[in-house]
Every structure is written in C-alpha cells, then in structure tokens.
Design a protein around this motif. Structure first.
Motif, PDB file in Angstrom:
ATOM      1  N   ARG A 273      -7.949   0.409 -15.666  1.00  0.00           N
ATOM      2  CA  ARG A 273      -6.931  -0.422 -15.029  1.00  0.00           C
ATOM      3  C   ARG A 273      -7.548  -1.054 -13.773  1.00  0.00           C
ATOM      4  NH1 ARG A 273      -1.509   0.373 -16.090  1.00  0.00           N
ATOM      5  NH2 ARG A 273      -1.404  -1.424 -14.715  1.00  0.00           N
ATOM      6  N   TRP A 274      -7.374  -2.377 -13.625  1.00  0.00           N
ATOM      7  CA  TRP A 274      -7.985  -3.114 -12.508  1.00  0.00           C
ATOM      8  C   TRP A 274      -6.925  -3.537 -11.502  1.00  0.00           C
ATOM      9  CZ3 TRP A 274     -13.232  -3.325 -12.392  1.00  0.00           C
ATOM     10  CH2 TRP A 274     -13.908  -3.090 -13.593  1.00  0.00           C
ATOM     11  N   PHE A 275      -7.267  -3.461 -10.228  1.00  0.00           N
ATOM     12  CA  PHE A 275      -6.377  -3.886  -9.137  1.00  0.00           C
ATOM     13  C   PHE A 275      -7.182  -4.733  -8.158  1.00  0.00           C
ATOM     14  CE2 PHE A 275      -4.648  -0.111 -11.028  1.00  0.00           C
ATOM     15  CZ  PHE A 275      -3.283  -0.320 -11.027  1.00  0.00           C
ATOM     16  N   ARG A 276      -6.525  -5.661  -7.472  1.00  0.00           N
ATOM     17  CA  ARG A 276      -7.241  -6.582  -6.585  1.00  0.00           C
ATOM     18  C   ARG A 276      -6.518  -6.809  -5.267  1.00  0.00           C
ATOM     19  NH1 ARG A 276     -10.836  -8.839 -10.431  1.00  0.00           N
ATOM     20  NH2 ARG A 276      -9.987  -8.205 -12.431  1.00  0.00           N
ATOM     21  N   GLY A 277      -7.318  -7.081  -4.216  1.00  0.00           N
ATOM     22  CA  GLY A 277      -6.752  -7.395  -2.908  1.00  0.00           C
ATOM     23  C   GLY A 277      -7.718  -8.285  -2.140  1.00  0.00           C
ATOM     24  N   PRO A 278      -7.330  -8.715  -0.922  1.00  0.00           N
ATOM     25  CA  PRO A 278      -8.217  -9.580  -0.137  1.00  0.00           C
ATOM     26  C   PRO A 278      -9.486  -8.849   0.288  1.00  0.00           C
ATOM     27  CG  PRO A 278      -6.303  -8.890   1.157  1.00  0.00           C
ATOM     28  CD  PRO A 278      -6.079  -8.406  -0.235  1.00  0.00           C
ATOM     29  N   ALA A 279     -10.496  -9.626   0.699  1.00  0.00           N
ATOM     30  CA  ALA A 279     -11.760  -9.032   1.133  1.00  0.00           C
ATOM     31  C   ALA A 279     -11.532  -8.035   2.249  1.00  0.00           C
ATOM     32  CB  ALA A 279     -12.725 -10.134   1.585  1.00  0.00           C
ATOM     33  N   GLY A 280     -12.197  -6.901   2.174  1.00  0.00           N
ATOM     34  CA  GLY A 280     -12.103  -5.843   3.172  1.00  0.00           C
ATOM     35  C   GLY A 280     -13.088  -4.775   2.741  1.00  0.00           C
ATOM     36  N   THR A 281     -13.086  -3.659   3.453  1.00  0.00           N
ATOM     37  CA  THR A 281     -13.988  -2.578   3.061  1.00  0.00           C
ATOM     38  C   THR A 281     -13.188  -1.292   2.893  1.00  0.00           C
ATOM     39  OG1 THR A 281     -15.633  -3.559   4.552  1.00  0.00           O
ATOM     40  CG2 THR A 281     -16.143  -1.412   3.613  1.00  0.00           C
ATOM     41  N   ILE A 282     -13.296  -0.696   1.723  1.00  0.00           N
ATOM     42  CA  ILE A 282     -12.738   0.645   1.499  1.00  0.00           C
ATOM     43  C   ILE A 282     -13.927   1.585   1.625  1.00  0.00           C
ATOM     44  CG2 ILE A 282     -11.529   2.151  -0.093  1.00  0.00           C
ATOM     45  CD1 ILE A 282     -10.482  -0.383  -1.515  1.00  0.00           C
ATOM     46  N   SER A 283     -14.006   2.323   2.722  1.00  0.00           N
ATOM     47  CA  SER A 283     -15.217   3.128   2.903  1.00  0.00           C
ATOM     48  C   SER A 283     -14.982   4.559   2.453  1.00  0.00           C
ATOM     49  CB  SER A 283     -15.726   3.032   4.337  1.00  0.00           C
ATOM     50  OG  SER A 283     -14.831   3.664   5.223  1.00  0.00           O
ATOM     51  N   HIS A 284     -14.828   5.495   3.385  1.00  0.00           N
ATOM     52  CA  HIS A 284     -14.746   6.894   2.956  1.00  0.00           C
ATOM     53  C   HIS A 284     -13.344   7.288   2.500  1.00  0.00           C
ATOM     54  CE1 HIS A 284     -18.505   7.163   5.423  1.00  0.00           C
ATOM     55  NE2 HIS A 284     -18.864   7.739   4.290  1.00  0.00           N
ATOM     56  N   MET A 285     -13.315   8.082   1.461  1.00  0.00           N
ATOM     57  CA  MET A 285     -12.063   8.547   0.875  1.00  0.00           C
ATOM     58  C   MET A 285     -11.690   9.894   1.460  1.00  0.00           C
ATOM     59  SD  MET A 285     -11.809   6.247  -1.418  1.00  0.00           S
ATOM     60  CE  MET A 285     -12.669   5.164  -2.539  1.00  0.00           C
ATOM     61  N   MET A 286     -10.419  10.021   1.830  1.00  0.00           N
ATOM     62  CA  MET A 286      -9.958  11.362   2.193  1.00  0.00           C
ATOM     63  C   MET A 286      -9.580  12.112   0.927  1.00  0.00           C
ATOM     64  SD  MET A 286      -7.121  12.516   4.952  1.00  0.00           S
ATOM     65  CE  MET A 286      -8.180  12.581   6.376  1.00  0.00           C
ATOM     66  N   VAL A 295      -0.927   6.213  -8.463  1.00  0.00           N
ATOM     67  CA  VAL A 295      -2.071   6.915  -7.882  1.00  0.00           C
ATOM     68  C   VAL A 295      -2.153   6.499  -6.417  1.00  0.00           C
ATOM     69  CG1 VAL A 295      -4.581   7.187  -7.909  1.00  0.00           C
ATOM     70  CG2 VAL A 295      -3.328   7.039 -10.074  1.00  0.00           C
ATOM     71  N   HIS A 296      -2.110   7.494  -5.520  1.00  0.00           N
ATOM     72  CA  HIS A 296      -2.251   7.229  -4.083  1.00  0.00           C
ATOM     73  C   HIS A 296      -3.676   7.539  -3.676  1.00  0.00           C
ATOM     74  CE1 HIS A 296       2.078   6.959  -3.611  1.00  0.00           C
ATOM     75  NE2 HIS A 296       2.216   8.135  -4.193  1.00  0.00           N
ATOM     76  N   LEU A 325      -7.213   4.923   8.760  1.00  0.00           N
ATOM     77  CA  LEU A 325      -6.836   5.741   7.603  1.00  0.00           C
ATOM     78  C   LEU A 325      -5.583   5.125   6.991  1.00  0.00           C
ATOM     79  CD1 LEU A 325      -7.440   8.318   5.924  1.00  0.00           C
ATOM     80  CD2 LEU A 325      -5.756   9.478   7.373  1.00  0.00           C
ATOM     81  N   SER A 326      -5.698   4.735   5.727  1.00  0.00           N
ATOM     82  CA  SER A 326      -4.636   3.972   5.077  1.00  0.00           C
ATOM     83  C   SER A 326      -4.310   4.571   3.719  1.00  0.00           C
ATOM     84  CB  SER A 326      -5.090   2.523   4.869  1.00  0.00           C
ATOM     85  OG  SER A 326      -5.447   1.935   6.105  1.00  0.00           O
ATOM     86  N   ARG A 327      -3.073   4.353   3.278  1.00  0.00           N
ATOM     87  CA  ARG A 327      -2.691   4.785   1.926  1.00  0.00           C
ATOM     88  C   ARG A 327      -2.627   3.572   1.017  1.00  0.00           C
ATOM     89  NH1 ARG A 327       1.432   9.349   1.394  1.00  0.00           N
ATOM     90  NH2 ARG A 327      -0.502  10.273   2.155  1.00  0.00           N
ATOM     91  N   LEU A 328      -3.472   3.556  -0.007  1.00  0.00           N
ATOM     92  CA  LEU A 328      -3.461   2.506  -1.018  1.00  0.00           C
ATOM     93  C   LEU A 328      -2.751   3.085  -2.228  1.00  0.00           C
ATOM     94  CD1 LEU A 328      -5.709   1.662   0.960  1.00  0.00           C
ATOM     95  CD2 LEU A 328      -7.047   0.887  -0.975  1.00  0.00           C
ATOM     96  N   THR A 329      -1.750   2.374  -2.726  1.00  0.00           N
ATOM     97  CA  THR A 329      -0.982   2.895  -3.858  1.00  0.00           C
ATOM     98  C   THR A 329      -1.107   1.962  -5.052  1.00  0.00           C
ATOM     99  OG1 THR A 329       0.540   4.081  -2.426  1.00  0.00           O
ATOM    100  CG2 THR A 329       1.320   3.585  -4.642  1.00  0.00           C
ATOM    101  N   PHE A 330      -1.520   2.542  -6.168  1.00  0.00           N
ATOM    102  CA  PHE A 330      -1.725   1.807  -7.413  1.00  0.00           C
ATOM    103  C   PHE A 330      -0.629   2.233  -8.378  1.00  0.00           C
ATOM    104  CE2 PHE A 330      -5.683   2.672  -5.224  1.00  0.00           C
ATOM    105  CZ  PHE A 330      -6.175   1.393  -5.052  1.00  0.00           C
ATOM    106  N   ASP A 331       0.269   1.282  -8.656  1.00  0.00           N
ATOM    107  CA  ASP A 331       1.402   1.565  -9.531  1.00  0.00           C
ATOM    108  C   ASP A 331       1.013   1.173 -10.949  1.00  0.00           C
ATOM    109  OD1 ASP A 331       3.743   1.672 -10.929  1.00  0.00           O
ATOM    110  OD2 ASP A 331       4.962   0.726  -9.357  1.00  0.00           O
ATOM    111  N   LEU A 332       0.904   2.185 -11.822  1.00  0.00           N
ATOM    112  CA  LEU A 332       0.411   1.928 -13.179  1.00  0.00           C
ATOM    113  C   LEU A 332       1.413   1.140 -14.015  1.00  0.00           C
ATOM    114  CD1 LEU A 332      -1.086   5.475 -13.514  1.00  0.00           C
ATOM    115  CD2 LEU A 332      -2.417   3.350 -13.446  1.00  0.00           C
ATOM    116  N   ALA A 333       2.672   1.110 -13.550  1.00  0.00           N
ATOM    117  CA  ALA A 333       3.691   0.366 -14.293  1.00  0.00           C
ATOM    118  C   ALA A 333       3.658  -1.126 -13.956  1.00  0.00           C
ATOM    119  CB  ALA A 333       5.071   0.928 -13.978  1.00  0.00           C
TER     120      ALA A 333
END
Ligand code: V55
Ligand code: FE
Length: 476
Positions: A273-286, A295-296, A325-333
C-alpha cells in the motif's frame, strides 16, 4: 605523512576527533548506586576520524566507527571503546592516511581502494544469531567479539543475504532474537531496489520481499507492526551520473514527494500500500502499531531537508529545520494515498526509543533527546504518547545527552518498567558520564551517575544485551 586535522566547524570543541581507545575497569561512582539487578552490556557505535579527511571536509554522519561497551553486573560497570577494525580501517592504517573521499561517493576515493568496502561501521550495534554486529547502512554487518570488541569479520548470513548492504536500523527483539531488517539501494549505489528480510535467531531467512522505490532514496530507518513493514522514502536522492561529477551522495529534491510503502509481511510486492505527502524528511522511528484498520507511525519528522549539507542538484543549500516527534497515520480504508500527520510534542526532539521488547505494539511511553539549548545542552525526555505529556531530565548547563537506552527492570518486567541508560557530555570539563535513570521517574534524576575519564565524542545508536544471553549464546 603529517597528521594535521583541518580547522573546520565539524571538528570544533566537543567534536574534535578523539582517536583514543579506552579501557576503564570499575567506573568511578559520582552519586547514587548502580542497581544490582542490571546484568548485561550496553553496546553503542559512533563516528570518529582515523586520519584527516582526504578532501579536507567532513560531515557528522561520516567518520570511522568506534564501538563502545558498558558491562554492568553486580553493581559495577566496566567501559571499553575500540575502533572497528574492518577493511576500510585496515587499508587506511596500512597507508597511514585516509583513502576514502566524500561520504559514500566511490568516485572520489583513492584508486588503491577500488573494490574495498568503504563502510565505516559507525551507526549501531546489535546481537543476533549469537553474534555481535556493528552496522552501517551502506555495508554488510561487521562482527566483533562481544567481550573485547576485537574484529571477527563481515557477516552475510553464510551468503544468504544477496543485497549489497543491510540497514543500521533493524528491529531486533531481545526476547526471541528475531531480526526484521532491510537493504535499500540493495543492488548497488543509486539502484532503486529494496528488500525486506525477516531472519530468525539461527540465521534462517523466513521472509524476503524485493520491490522498487519510487526513486533512489535514502532509507535510514523503518518500523514494523505484526502485519506491516513501514518504509519511508524521501527526496534525498542518489544520482550516479552526479556522483561521477563529484557531487554529494544525496541531492535534495524539494519538488518530489515523501512516499511511504506499507509492505504486508508474508506478502509480495503486489500487496504494497502506497501513501504520499509533501517533501520532508521522516528520520528516526520511535514505533509503529496497528489500530482499527490504521497503522500509526511515531517518528521524527522534518518539514524539509534534515541534512542541509546535501544540496539540490543545482547546488543550492537549503536551510536546516528542526525535527518534531509526530504521529503519521495510514488509514488502510482510504484510497487516495494521503496520510494524516500531527505533532505529538511541540518542542524539537530526536533519537527516539521505546521498550525494545514491544516494538510494533502500542506503548505508553517513549524516550528521546529534547530541548537542545543555545549553550549546547540537551535533555532526556519521556513522552506519554497518548497525552503528549513530556517529562525531562536535564543534566545541567553545558551538558548534552546521547540517545537513551531502555533496560527492563528484570526479566518479564511490565512494558516500560525499567531503567534508562544515558551518556552525558560535560562540554566544558571535556569528559562524559554514564547516568542511570528510573525510566518511570526520570525527573527524579539519576539513581547512579558514573564518571568517565574520557570524552565520548559521538554515538548514534546502540543496544542493551542481557548478560545471560551473552554468556550462553554461542555464535552460529
Ligand atoms: C543517517 C545516519 C548515518 C548515515 C545516513 O541519521 C543517515 C541518518 C550515522 O550515519 O550514514
Ligand atoms: Fe540512525
């Protein structure tokens, strides 16, 4: 060859190359007591500089790897640090000078090291399949002795890893030794290939999923849940033709999108499953977890380029920006490929960690470095991930902290019940300290503070390995 380090900002003050291997038996206690119940070794890796850089410049993610270990048992602590004597280190030691040029740009290396791995082994250490492995994302793991940090050799799981490298950010589960890992640019520099591996504690590959990234991205970290592996792609992109012209390994493309792939574990490339957003950097994962068809992902997110020393293809250096520190939420529906993003805490933070035993599950608390101040100081933070409530321990003015490490209070301790190990830098006194905090009450300050007669120049990441496991688990 004269050894003269250039006068550059990257080597100023605390970051002056250290180049010392240390061995401290019985670290000196400054305050408190080391909990008797801690039995194990905390391993970390970081960059130093073996010789002055070949081309006169340097960036903080480069530099030959120094491995560090704190063995904690019966209330006593022993510290040791040692260069990681891999191929790169050895050929340079032989020559008495640096032979590798710009970070990861093989076209800028000395001709004598063609075909020699340029991996610096400076990023992380894990214990898997009975082996202690030092990691850098552009190389295979390098095995070292768990007691002495002496070199053993590059490790490719007996030829079973077909990728050219493995990430420095695998997820390793201390309770069963399972390793979830990946390789990006997995068929060589600039390739769009990426592969996910699930490897058991005997080195058997249980799952191997190859697919293609939208572009030849950096993929520094990822996250896993019971059903998904979450891969972030961001527009720091490798262009081989540019490398031949002497460019940096990555170039920043502000017009490209962030793309996130959710790879179904046990599935195939077709299930992604693919998701997209504006340019930025997702670096380290908590951490990441699943909830009601979503999926959070809790991760450090930069609104632009996290590495301002990697310019655009036109050579423009964009401004650096802080990570939140941010929460990215991917809604599979949802079918429009978008995702939601919100800040969990409102002050910048980096190097997030949680209780490693529960990666992929909803955890109440996470730990990270926060609140960097103009005097160079920083604090350890403990964040309540549901409420965003942040508690801190700040070692003081002109004192900074490295990434914290959670250690369970005892075998089978409840989620988040344990200690935090933290290296503290006393920037003016020019030495470090080891602090041990109660993870459930970091504001109370350290339960033990130990003196280090040396500076720990820089470490990125590490792992705490249970003492019994180290004593009993044979290699292979
Ligand atoms: C990162 C760190 C690296 C590296 C590439 O934080 C990316 C991201 C420690 O080395 O080589
Ligand atoms: Fe990292």
């Amino acid at each position: 060859m004269d050894v003269i380090f250039p006068d550059i900002p990257a080597y100023k003050g605390w970051m002056k190359p250290l180049r010392v291997e240390s061995n401290v038996e019985g670290m000196e206690l400054i305050a408190g007591r080391v909990p008797e119940s801690i039995d194990g070794t905390w391993y970390r890796a970081g960059p130093d500089r073996q010789y002055p850089p070949m081309l006169g410049s340097d960036i903080f993610i480069d530099g030959e790897g120094m491995a560090h270990m704190f063995r904690i048992r019966d209330g006593a602590v022993t510290y040791r640090s040692r260069w990681v004597r891999n191929d790169r280190f050895n050929v340079q030691a032989q020559a008495g000078r640096s032979l590798f040029g710009l970070y990861r740009n093989r076209f800028t290396d000395d001709p004598s090291v063609k075909g020699v791995s340029g991996g610096t082994a400076n990023t992380n250490v894990i214990f898997h399949n009975g082996r202690l492995l030092v990691l850098k994302e552009d190389d295979l793991p390098f095995e070292v002795d768990r007691d002495t940090l002496d070199p053993i050799g590059r490790y490719d799981y007996d030829g079973k890893i077909r990728a050219t490298s493995l990430t420095a950010h695998p997820k390793w589960y201390p309770d069963d030794g399972r390793l979830l890992t990946y390789s990006y640019q997995a068929k060589g520099d600039g390739s769009r290939d990426i592969v996910f591996y699930d490897i058991d504690d005997e080195g058997n590959i249980l799952d191997e999923i190859w697919f293609e990234m939208p572009y030849a991205s950096i993929v520094h970290d990822f996250a896993v849940t019971p059903n998904w592996a979450v891969f972030p792609f961001m527009p720091l992109i490798t262009d081989i033709e540019a490398l031949k012209r002497g460019s940096t390994f990555y170039q920043w493309h502000p017009d490209e999108q962030v793309v996130v792939a959710l790879v179904r574990r046990g599935g195939t490339a077709a299930d992604i499953r693919w998701f997209r957003g504006p340019a930025g950097t997702i670096s380290h994962m908590m951490n990441a977890w699943e909830e009601d068809g979503k999926v959070h992902l809790d991760a450090c997110y930069y609104d632009g380029n996290c590495f301002p020393f990697f310019p655009t293809p036109q050579g423009e250096h964009v401004e650096g920006c802080p990570a939140f520190l941010s929460r990215l939420t991917f809604d599979l529906a949802r079918n429009d490929e978008s995702f939601d993003r919100r800040r969990i805490i409102d002050i910048p933070g980096e190097m997030p960690r949680t209780d490693d035993r529960f990666q992929g599950e909803n955890c109440r608390n996470g730990f990270l470095i926060v609140d960097r101040a103009p005097d160079g100081s920083s604090a350890v933070g403990c964040v309540d991930l549901a409420s965003g409530d942040l508690r801190m321990w700040r070692p003081g003015a002109r004192a900074s902290v490295h990434e914290p490490q959670f250690v369970p209070r005892h075998a089978g301790a409840a989620k988040g019940d344990g200690w935090l190990l933290v290296i503290v830098n006393r920037l003016d006194a020019n030495h470090s300290e080891l602090a041990i905090l109660d993870a459930q009450d970091i504001e109370a300050g350290p339960v033990a503070l130990l003196h280090m007669p040396v500076r720990v120049r820089s470490t990125f990441h590490g792992t705490f390995v249970d003492g019994e496991k180290l004593r009993t688990r044979q290699p292979g």
